[in-house]
Scaffold this motif. Structure first.
Motif, PDB file in Angstrom:
ATOM      1  N   ASN A  35       0.736  -1.051  -0.159  1.00  0.00           N
ATOM      2  CA  ASN A  35      -0.003  -0.100  -0.050  1.00  0.00           C
ATOM      3  C   ASN A  35       0.907   1.209   0.027  1.00  0.00           C
ATOM      4  O   ASN A  35       0.625   2.185  -0.672  1.00  0.00           O
ATOM      5  CB  ASN A  35      -0.911  -0.165   1.226  1.00  0.00           C
ATOM      6  N   THR A  36       2.014   1.156   0.649  1.00  0.00           N
ATOM      7  CA  THR A  36       2.622   2.461   0.821  1.00  0.00           C
ATOM      8  C   THR A  36       3.408   2.743  -0.522  1.00  0.00           C
ATOM      9  O   THR A  36       3.583   3.753  -1.106  1.00  0.00           O
ATOM     10  CB  THR A  36       3.729   2.284   1.962  1.00  0.00           C
ATOM     11  N   ILE A  37       3.956   1.492  -1.356  1.00  0.00           N
ATOM     12  CA  ILE A  37       4.526   1.652  -2.515  1.00  0.00           C
ATOM     13  C   ILE A  37       3.615   2.211  -3.592  1.00  0.00           C
ATOM     14  O   ILE A  37       3.958   3.071  -4.454  1.00  0.00           O
ATOM     15  CB  ILE A  37       5.227   0.184  -2.836  1.00  0.00           C
ATOM     16  N   GLU A  38       2.436   1.690  -3.571  1.00  0.00           N
ATOM     17  CA  GLU A  38       1.273   2.076  -4.476  1.00  0.00           C
ATOM     18  C   GLU A  38       1.154   3.646  -3.954  1.00  0.00           C
ATOM     19  O   GLU A  38       0.984   4.189  -5.105  1.00  0.00           O
ATOM     20  CB  GLU A  38       0.186   1.210  -4.335  1.00  0.00           C
ATOM     21  N   PHE A  39       1.135   4.155  -2.880  1.00  0.00           N
ATOM     22  CA  PHE A  39       0.768   5.543  -2.636  1.00  0.00           C
ATOM     23  C   PHE A  39       1.793   6.247  -3.064  1.00  0.00           C
ATOM     24  O   PHE A  39       1.830   7.436  -3.756  1.00  0.00           O
ATOM     25  CB  PHE A  39       0.665   5.508  -1.106  1.00  0.00           C
ATOM     26  N   LEU A  40       3.143   6.118  -2.868  1.00  0.00           N
ATOM     27  CA  LEU A  40       4.299   6.585  -3.313  1.00  0.00           C
ATOM     28  C   LEU A  40       4.007   6.823  -4.746  1.00  0.00           C
ATOM     29  O   LEU A  40       4.759   7.829  -5.385  1.00  0.00           O
ATOM     30  CB  LEU A  40       5.484   6.114  -2.759  1.00  0.00           C
ATOM     31  N   GLY A  41       4.008   5.578  -5.641  1.00  0.00           N
ATOM     32  CA  GLY A  41       3.754   5.988  -6.990  1.00  0.00           C
ATOM     33  C   GLY A  41       2.736   6.857  -7.466  1.00  0.00           C
ATOM     34  O   GLY A  41       2.760   7.565  -8.556  1.00  0.00           O
ATOM     35  N   ASP A  56       4.095  10.212  -7.038  1.00  0.00           N
ATOM     36  CA  ASP A  56       4.983  10.591  -8.113  1.00  0.00           C
ATOM     37  C   ASP A  56       4.278  10.880  -9.447  1.00  0.00           C
ATOM     38  O   ASP A  56       4.620  11.763 -10.154  1.00  0.00           O
ATOM     39  CB  ASP A  56       6.105   9.531  -8.114  1.00  0.00           C
ATOM     40  N   VAL A  57       3.352  10.118  -9.761  1.00  0.00           N
ATOM     41  CA  VAL A  57       2.575  10.433 -10.899  1.00  0.00           C
ATOM     42  C   VAL A  57       2.023  11.822 -11.027  1.00  0.00           C
ATOM     43  O   VAL A  57       2.101  12.474 -11.832  1.00  0.00           O
ATOM     44  CB  VAL A  57       1.420   9.247 -11.259  1.00  0.00           C
ATOM     45  N   LEU A  58       1.536  12.273  -9.777  1.00  0.00           N
ATOM     46  CA  LEU A  58       0.819  13.628  -9.618  1.00  0.00           C
ATOM     47  C   LEU A  58       1.749  14.387  -9.549  1.00  0.00           C
ATOM     48  O   LEU A  58       1.466  15.690  -9.818  1.00  0.00           O
ATOM     49  CB  LEU A  58      -0.043  13.579  -8.451  1.00  0.00           C
ATOM     50  N   ASN A  59       2.961  14.286  -9.006  1.00  0.00           N
ATOM     51  CA  ASN A  59       3.905  15.477  -8.581  1.00  0.00           C
ATOM     52  C   ASN A  59       5.446  15.517  -9.332  1.00  0.00           C
ATOM     53  O   ASN A  59       6.059  16.521  -9.303  1.00  0.00           O
ATOM     54  CB  ASN A  59       4.146  15.534  -7.058  1.00  0.00           C
ATOM     55  N   ASN A  60       5.637  14.528  -9.890  1.00  0.00           N
ATOM     56  CA  ASN A  60       7.026  14.344 -10.696  1.00  0.00           C
ATOM     57  C   ASN A  60       6.992  14.167 -12.170  1.00  0.00           C
ATOM     58  O   ASN A  60       6.493  12.910 -12.490  1.00  0.00           O
ATOM     59  CB  ASN A  60       7.645  13.174 -10.058  1.00  0.00           C
ATOM     60  N   PRO A  61       7.094  15.096 -13.012  1.00  0.00           N
ATOM     61  CA  PRO A  61       6.913  15.152 -14.494  1.00  0.00           C
ATOM     62  C   PRO A  61       7.796  13.916 -14.973  1.00  0.00           C
ATOM     63  O   PRO A  61       7.670  13.622 -16.105  1.00  0.00           O
ATOM     64  CB  PRO A  61       7.194  16.667 -14.914  1.00  0.00           C
ATOM     65  N   ASP A  62       9.079  13.807 -14.252  1.00  0.00           N
ATOM     66  CA  ASP A  62       9.907  12.922 -14.940  1.00  0.00           C
ATOM     67  C   ASP A  62       9.904  11.507 -14.201  1.00  0.00           C
ATOM     68  O   ASP A  62      10.876  10.776 -14.334  1.00  0.00           O
ATOM     69  CB  ASP A  62      11.320  13.139 -14.490  1.00  0.00           C
ATOM     70  N   PHE A  63       8.601  11.154 -13.604  1.00  0.00           N
ATOM     71  CA  PHE A  63       8.713   9.883 -12.911  1.00  0.00           C
ATOM     72  C   PHE A  63       8.718   8.760 -14.104  1.00  0.00           C
ATOM     73  O   PHE A  63       7.780   8.924 -15.021  1.00  0.00           O
ATOM     74  CB  PHE A  63       7.135   9.745 -12.296  1.00  0.00           C
ATOM     75  N   ASN A  64       9.467   7.706 -13.741  1.00  0.00           N
ATOM     76  CA  ASN A  64       9.654   6.503 -14.527  1.00  0.00           C
ATOM     77  C   ASN A  64       8.748   5.523 -14.087  1.00  0.00           C
ATOM     78  O   ASN A  64       9.061   4.438 -13.177  1.00  0.00           O
ATOM     79  CB  ASN A  64      11.009   6.110 -14.437  1.00  0.00           C
ATOM     80  N   SER A  65       7.630   5.245 -14.653  1.00  0.00           N
ATOM     81  CA  SER A  65       6.689   4.432 -14.322  1.00  0.00           C
ATOM     82  C   SER A  65       6.918   2.931 -14.623  1.00  0.00           C
ATOM     83  O   SER A  65       6.446   2.109 -14.042  1.00  0.00           O
ATOM     84  CB  SER A  65       5.098   4.694 -14.965  1.00  0.00           C
ATOM     85  N   ILE A  66       7.732   2.767 -15.733  1.00  0.00           N
ATOM     86  CA  ILE A  66       8.171   1.397 -15.960  1.00  0.00           C
ATOM     87  C   ILE A  66       9.223   0.937 -14.924  1.00  0.00           C
ATOM     88  O   ILE A  66       9.026  -0.276 -14.544  1.00  0.00           O
ATOM     89  CB  ILE A  66       8.815   1.378 -17.567  1.00  0.00           C
ATOM     90  N   GLU A  67       9.788   1.857 -14.406  1.00  0.00           N
ATOM     91  CA  GLU A  67      11.001   1.144 -13.432  1.00  0.00           C
ATOM     92  C   GLU A  67      10.069   0.919 -12.226  1.00  0.00           C
ATOM     93  O   GLU A  67      10.430   0.229 -11.367  1.00  0.00           O
ATOM     94  CB  GLU A  67      11.941   2.274 -13.316  1.00  0.00           C
ATOM     95  N   PHE A  68       9.128   1.865 -12.076  1.00  0.00           N
ATOM     96  CA  PHE A  68       8.426   1.940 -10.701  1.00  0.00           C
ATOM     97  C   PHE A  68       7.623   0.308 -10.626  1.00  0.00           C
ATOM     98  O   PHE A  68       7.336  -0.216  -9.708  1.00  0.00           O
ATOM     99  CB  PHE A  68       7.422   2.951 -10.512  1.00  0.00           C
ATOM    100  N   ASP A  69       7.445  -0.117 -11.776  1.00  0.00           N
ATOM    101  CA  ASP A  69       6.571  -1.269 -11.832  1.00  0.00           C
ATOM    102  C   ASP A  69       7.177  -2.283 -11.152  1.00  0.00           C
ATOM    103  O   ASP A  69       6.501  -3.238 -10.655  1.00  0.00           O
ATOM    104  CB  ASP A  69       6.082  -1.592 -13.188  1.00  0.00           C
ATOM    105  N   GLY A  70       8.527  -2.231 -11.381  1.00  0.00           N
ATOM    106  CA  GLY A  70       9.255  -3.465 -10.811  1.00  0.00           C
ATOM    107  C   GLY A  70       9.325  -3.387  -9.136  1.00  0.00           C
ATOM    108  O   GLY A  70       9.054  -4.402  -8.755  1.00  0.00           O
ATOM    109  N   PHE A  71       9.235  -2.073  -8.885  1.00  0.00           N
ATOM    110  CA  PHE A  71       9.195  -1.865  -7.319  1.00  0.00           C
ATOM    111  C   PHE A  71       7.788  -2.352  -6.651  1.00  0.00           C
ATOM    112  O   PHE A  71       7.707  -3.036  -5.809  1.00  0.00           O
ATOM    113  CB  PHE A  71       9.500  -0.404  -6.956  1.00  0.00           C
TER     114      PHE A  71
END
Length: 86
Positions: free
Chosen positions: A51-57, A60-75
């Motif tokens: 739940n924490t990891i999903e919240f952080l993701g 980041d989607v909302l606040n980080n224009p450089d968020f790497n969603s593909i790399e995040f999927d691994g986490f």
């Protein structure tokens, strides 16, 4: 510039930070409520939950224009497993 405000909650001081009209709360101060001697373990365990990891993701989607969603999927896929280390 970052403004700091201190709150007293149940006799525990918690710091709020404000920067660019956004407010942030000190997780370390909140963890001290559960265990003042070992707040690092409280946060470490909290960081491992799915739940924490999903919240952080989402944050980041909302606040980080450089968020790497593909790399995040691994986490996200590993979170919650016994071998997951954040």
């Amino acid at each position: 510039m970052m403004d700091r405000t201190k709150l007293n909650v149940n006799e525990l001081e918690i710091v709020l930070f404000k920067q660019n009209e956004k407010e942030y709360i000190s997780l370390t101060d909140m963890a001290k409520f559960s265990d003042s001697e070992r707040s690092d373990y409280i946060i470490q365990n909290w960081m491992r939950t799915r739940n924490t990891i999903e919240f952080l993701g989402l944050w980041d989607v909302l606040n980080n224009p450089d968020f790497n969603s593909i790399e995040f999927d691994g986490f996200r896929n590993e979170s919650g497993s016994n071998s997951f280390i954040s």
